[in-house]
Scaffold this motif. Structure first.
Motif, PDB file in Angstrom:
ATOM      1  N   HIS A   1       0.845  -1.191   0.000  1.00 53.31           N
ATOM      2  CA  HIS A   1       0.000   0.000   0.000  1.00 53.31           C
ATOM      3  C   HIS A   1       0.885   1.247   0.000  1.00 53.31           C
ATOM      4  CE1 HIS A   1      -2.475  -2.878   2.679  1.00 53.31           C
ATOM      5  NE2 HIS A   1      -2.798  -3.077   1.405  1.00 53.31           N
ATOM      6  N   VAL A   2       0.377   2.327  -0.555  1.00 46.40           N
ATOM      7  CA  VAL A   2       1.037   3.627  -0.425  1.00 46.40           C
ATOM      8  C   VAL A   2       0.563   4.311   0.847  1.00 46.40           C
ATOM      9  CG1 VAL A   2       1.300   5.929  -1.430  1.00 46.40           C
ATOM     10  CG2 VAL A   2       1.416   3.914  -2.895  1.00 46.40           C
ATOM     11  N   VAL A   3      -0.749   4.447   0.992  1.00 45.23           N
ATOM     12  CA  VAL A   3      -1.336   5.080   2.173  1.00 45.23           C
ATOM     13  C   VAL A   3      -2.364   4.138   2.778  1.00 45.23           C
ATOM     14  CG1 VAL A   3      -2.750   6.998   3.036  1.00 45.23           C
ATOM     15  CG2 VAL A   3      -0.997   7.422   1.302  1.00 45.23           C
ATOM     16  N   GLU A   4      -2.320   3.985   4.105  1.00 42.97           N
ATOM     17  CA  GLU A   4      -3.357   3.273   4.843  1.00 42.97           C
ATOM     18  C   GLU A   4      -4.064   4.265   5.770  1.00 42.97           C
ATOM     19  OE1 GLU A   4      -1.856  -0.118   6.933  1.00 42.97           O
ATOM     20  OE2 GLU A   4      -1.030  -1.050   5.121  1.00 42.97           O
ATOM     21  N   MET A   5      -5.380   4.342   5.649  1.00 35.63           N
ATOM     22  CA  MET A   5      -6.199   5.149   6.547  1.00 35.63           C
ATOM     23  C   MET A   5      -6.676   4.218   7.654  1.00 35.63           C
ATOM     24  SD  MET A   5      -6.085   8.145   5.094  1.00 35.63           S
ATOM     25  CE  MET A   5      -7.466   9.114   5.699  1.00 35.63           C
ATOM     26  N   ASN A   6      -5.969   4.260   8.783  1.00 39.16           N
ATOM     27  CA  ASN A   6      -6.148   3.257   9.840  1.00 39.16           C
ATOM     28  C   ASN A   6      -6.913   3.796  11.039  1.00 39.16           C
ATOM     29  OD1 ASN A   6      -4.852   1.032   8.612  1.00 39.16           O
ATOM     30  ND2 ASN A   6      -2.846   1.900   9.077  1.00 39.16           N
ATOM     31  N   GLN A   7      -7.998   4.514  10.775  1.00 40.57           N
ATOM     32  CA  GLN A   7      -8.792   5.074  11.856  1.00 40.57           C
ATOM     33  C   GLN A   7      -9.643   3.997  12.541  1.00 40.57           C
ATOM     34  OE1 GLN A   7      -8.472   6.709   8.820  1.00 40.57           O
ATOM     35  NE2 GLN A   7      -7.015   8.067   9.825  1.00 40.57           N
ATOM     36  N   ALA A   8      -9.971   4.271  13.805  1.00 39.06           N
ATOM     37  CA  ALA A   8     -10.900   3.408  14.526  1.00 39.06           C
ATOM     38  C   ALA A   8     -12.328   3.702  14.074  1.00 39.06           C
ATOM     39  CB  ALA A   8     -10.770   3.639  16.029  1.00 39.06           C
ATOM     40  N   LEU A   9     -13.233   2.822  14.406  1.00 37.40           N
ATOM     41  CA  LEU A   9     -14.648   3.023  14.079  1.00 37.40           C
ATOM     42  C   LEU A   9     -15.128   4.357  14.646  1.00 37.40           C
ATOM     43  CD1 LEU A   9     -16.102  -0.541  14.744  1.00 37.40           C
ATOM     44  CD2 LEU A   9     -16.014   0.628  12.545  1.00 37.40           C
ATOM     45  N   GLY A  10     -15.850   5.111  13.838  1.00 34.73           N
ATOM     46  CA  GLY A  10     -16.417   6.376  14.290  1.00 34.73           C
ATOM     47  C   GLY A  10     -15.522   7.577  14.108  1.00 34.73           C
ATOM     48  N   VAL A  11     -14.276   7.375  13.681  1.00 37.72           N
ATOM     49  CA  VAL A  11     -13.350   8.495  13.463  1.00 37.72           C
ATOM     50  C   VAL A  11     -13.480   8.984  12.027  1.00 37.72           C
ATOM     51  CG1 VAL A  11     -10.935   9.218  13.422  1.00 37.72           C
ATOM     52  CG2 VAL A  11     -11.745   7.665  15.208  1.00 37.72           C
ATOM     53  N   SER A  12     -13.647  10.301  11.857  1.00 38.02           N
ATOM     54  CA  SER A  12     -13.846  10.891  10.534  1.00 38.02           C
ATOM     55  C   SER A  12     -12.591  11.611  10.058  1.00 38.02           C
ATOM     56  CB  SER A  12     -15.019  11.877  10.555  1.00 38.02           C
ATOM     57  OG  SER A  12     -16.226  11.210  10.853  1.00 38.02           O
ATOM     58  N   THR A  13     -12.310  11.480   8.783  1.00 35.32           N
ATOM     59  CA  THR A  13     -11.159  12.152   8.174  1.00 35.32           C
ATOM     60  C   THR A  13     -11.555  12.696   6.810  1.00 35.32           C
ATOM     61  OG1 THR A  13     -10.417  10.075   7.172  1.00 35.32           O
ATOM     62  CG2 THR A  13      -9.461  10.665   9.306  1.00 35.32           C
ATOM     63  N   THR A  14     -10.723  13.602   6.337  1.00 40.40           N
ATOM     64  CA  THR A  14     -10.845  14.096   4.967  1.00 40.40           C
ATOM     65  C   THR A  14      -9.532  13.830   4.260  1.00 40.40           C
ATOM     66  OG1 THR A  14     -12.393  15.848   5.599  1.00 40.40           O
ATOM     67  CG2 THR A  14     -11.259  16.103   3.499  1.00 40.40           C
ATOM     68  N   LEU A  15      -9.561  13.032   3.199  1.00 40.41           N
ATOM     69  CA  LEU A  15      -8.351  12.677   2.461  1.00 40.41           C
ATOM     70  C   LEU A  15      -8.292  13.464   1.158  1.00 40.41           C
ATOM     71  CD1 LEU A  15      -5.833  10.912   1.956  1.00 40.41           C
ATOM     72  CD2 LEU A  15      -7.360   9.209   0.937  1.00 40.41           C
ATOM     73  N   ASN A  16      -7.172  14.150   0.947  1.00 41.38           N
ATOM     74  CA  ASN A  16      -6.904  14.863  -0.309  1.00 41.38           C
ATOM     75  C   ASN A  16      -5.603  14.305  -0.868  1.00 41.38           C
ATOM     76  OD1 ASN A  16      -6.360  16.626  -2.400  1.00 41.38           O
ATOM     77  ND2 ASN A  16      -6.793  18.484  -1.227  1.00 41.38           N
ATOM     78  N   MET A  17      -5.719  13.324  -1.737  1.00 49.31           N
ATOM     79  CA  MET A  17      -4.560  12.630  -2.292  1.00 49.31           C
ATOM     80  C   MET A  17      -4.598  12.779  -3.806  1.00 49.31           C
ATOM     81  SD  MET A  17      -3.487   8.651  -1.689  1.00 49.31           S
ATOM     82  CE  MET A  17      -2.017   7.936  -2.410  1.00 49.31           C
ATOM     83  N   GLN A  18      -3.716  13.636  -4.349  1.00 49.21           N
ATOM     84  CA  GLN A  18      -3.725  13.874  -5.791  1.00 49.21           C
ATOM     85  C   GLN A  18      -2.380  14.414  -6.252  1.00 49.21           C
ATOM     86  OE1 GLN A  18      -6.579  16.941  -6.849  1.00 49.21           O
ATOM     87  NE2 GLN A  18      -6.389  17.932  -4.856  1.00 49.21           N
ATOM     88  N   PHE A  19      -2.184  14.394  -7.573  1.00 50.24           N
ATOM     89  CA  PHE A  19      -0.970  14.915  -8.221  1.00 50.24           C
ATOM     90  C   PHE A  19       0.278  14.140  -7.810  1.00 50.24           C
ATOM     91  CE2 PHE A  19      -3.395  19.066  -7.299  1.00 50.24           C
ATOM     92  CZ  PHE A  19      -4.313  18.822  -8.312  1.00 50.24           C
ATOM     93  N   ASN A  20       0.122  12.853  -7.504  1.00 50.17           N
ATOM     94  CA  ASN A  20       1.238  11.993  -7.142  1.00 50.17           C
ATOM     95  C   ASN A  20       1.570  11.048  -8.296  1.00 50.17           C
ATOM     96  OD1 ASN A  20       1.347  12.687  -4.135  1.00 50.17           O
ATOM     97  ND2 ASN A  20      -0.760  11.935  -4.324  1.00 50.17           N
ATOM     98  N   LEU A  21       2.841  10.651  -8.378  1.00 53.26           N
ATOM     99  CA  LEU A  21       3.268   9.595  -9.290  1.00 53.26           C
ATOM    100  C   LEU A  21       3.419   8.323  -8.472  1.00 53.26           C
ATOM    101  CD1 LEU A  21       4.367   8.375 -11.921  1.00 53.26           C
ATOM    102  CD2 LEU A  21       6.607   9.345 -11.343  1.00 53.26           C
ATOM    103  N   ILE A  22       2.610   7.311  -8.804  1.00 54.79           N
ATOM    104  CA  ILE A  22       2.599   6.045  -8.072  1.00 54.79           C
ATOM    105  C   ILE A  22       2.935   4.930  -9.047  1.00 54.79           C
ATOM    106  CG2 ILE A  22       1.219   4.452  -6.700  1.00 54.79           C
ATOM    107  CD1 ILE A  22      -0.548   6.842  -5.926  1.00 54.79           C
ATOM    108  N   GLU A  23       4.018   4.194  -8.761  1.00 52.50           N
ATOM    109  CA  GLU A  23       4.437   3.154  -9.699  1.00 52.50           C
ATOM    110  C   GLU A  23       5.071   1.972  -8.975  1.00 52.50           C
ATOM    111  OE1 GLU A  23       8.032   4.037 -12.050  1.00 52.50           O
ATOM    112  OE2 GLU A  23       8.032   6.012 -11.112  1.00 52.50           O
ATOM    113  N   ASP A  24       4.960   0.798  -9.584  1.00 52.14           N
ATOM    114  CA  ASP A  24       5.647  -0.415  -9.133  1.00 52.14           C
ATOM    115  C   ASP A  24       5.309  -0.768  -7.691  1.00 52.14           C
ATOM    116  OD1 ASP A  24       7.044  -0.956 -11.551  1.00 52.14           O
ATOM    117  OD2 ASP A  24       8.414   0.680 -11.082  1.00 52.14           O
TER     118      ASP A  24
END
Length: 207
Positions: free
Chosen positions: A164-187
């Motif tokens: 994985h590149v990013v793991e969002m490992n929050q517990a139940l009931g925890v809220s987040t906002t993810l802004n993941m863009q403009f990245n080069l992801i390879e291999d």
């Protein structure tokens, strides 16, 4: 349909040559938007040279035996460090509002489950290179975000990630906002027996 200026990330990209400028050259025609790593460079704005062993930042401690950087303070910015030195460093953050920018991460012979483990709230990770070329079997992802609030991941070069590149490992009931863009992801999925998810959510609620 015209793409509004800036929506493809080109305006905020670092200067320099894109990592793979010929990747899409075989297409007879292309859409008008720019592609990260092809039409513009991602990663650090300048070569990371600072040695983590000499880091002196309030709220930050460095263990040069275990190669772990621990962030206990809030509103810390880590800028321009070469975390590939001494066979690789890991960052563990228990404070809030951590920013990591213009850094290089290579685990070398000191692999950890995560390169960056963000346990606190609100995290920004922009303009970095994460290279898992030498990562071994006990690693899961480059980044683990456990806290709440915003998680911003932009203009990074992620290559040879374990599963994985990013793991969002929050517990139940925890809220987040993810802004993941403009990245080069390879291999990805370089660790034997792993599964390929460049982004994984666990339990929490993200928008």
């Amino acid at each position: 349909m015209a793409i509004p200026a800036g929506d493809d990330g080109f305006s905020g990209a670092p200067s320099g040559t894109a990592q793979h400028p010929t990747w899409l050259s075989g297409y007879s025609s292309r859409p008008p938007w720019h592609v990260a790593g092809v039409d513009y460079k991602v990663g650090p704005n300048s070569t990371p040279t600072a040695d983590p062993a000499t880091m002196s930042i309030s709220g930050v401690s460095v263990n040069t035996t275990s190669n772990v950087v621990t962030v206990s303070g809030n509103n810390v910015t880590i800028d321009g460090y070469d975390f590939s030195l001494d066979n690789g460093y890991t960052i563990i953050c228990n404070g809030n509002n951590l920013t990591i920018t213009n850094c290089l991460f290579v685990m070398g012979t000191n692999p950890a489950f995560y390169h960056v483990q963000m346990n606190g709230n609100t995290f920004t990770c922009n303009y970095n290179t994460f290279d898992g070329t030498s990562t071994t079997g006990n690693s899961s992802a480059f980044i683990s975000f456990v806290g709440s609030g915003n998680c911003i991941v932009k203009y990074n070069w992620f290559k040879f990630f374990p599963q994985h590149v990013v793991e969002m490992n929050q517990a139940l009931g925890v809220s987040t906002t993810l802004n993941m863009q403009f990245n080069l992801i390879e291999d990805g999925s370089t660790v034997l027996g792993s599964h390929l998810n460049y982004l994984q959510w666990n339990h929490g609620t993200s928008v």
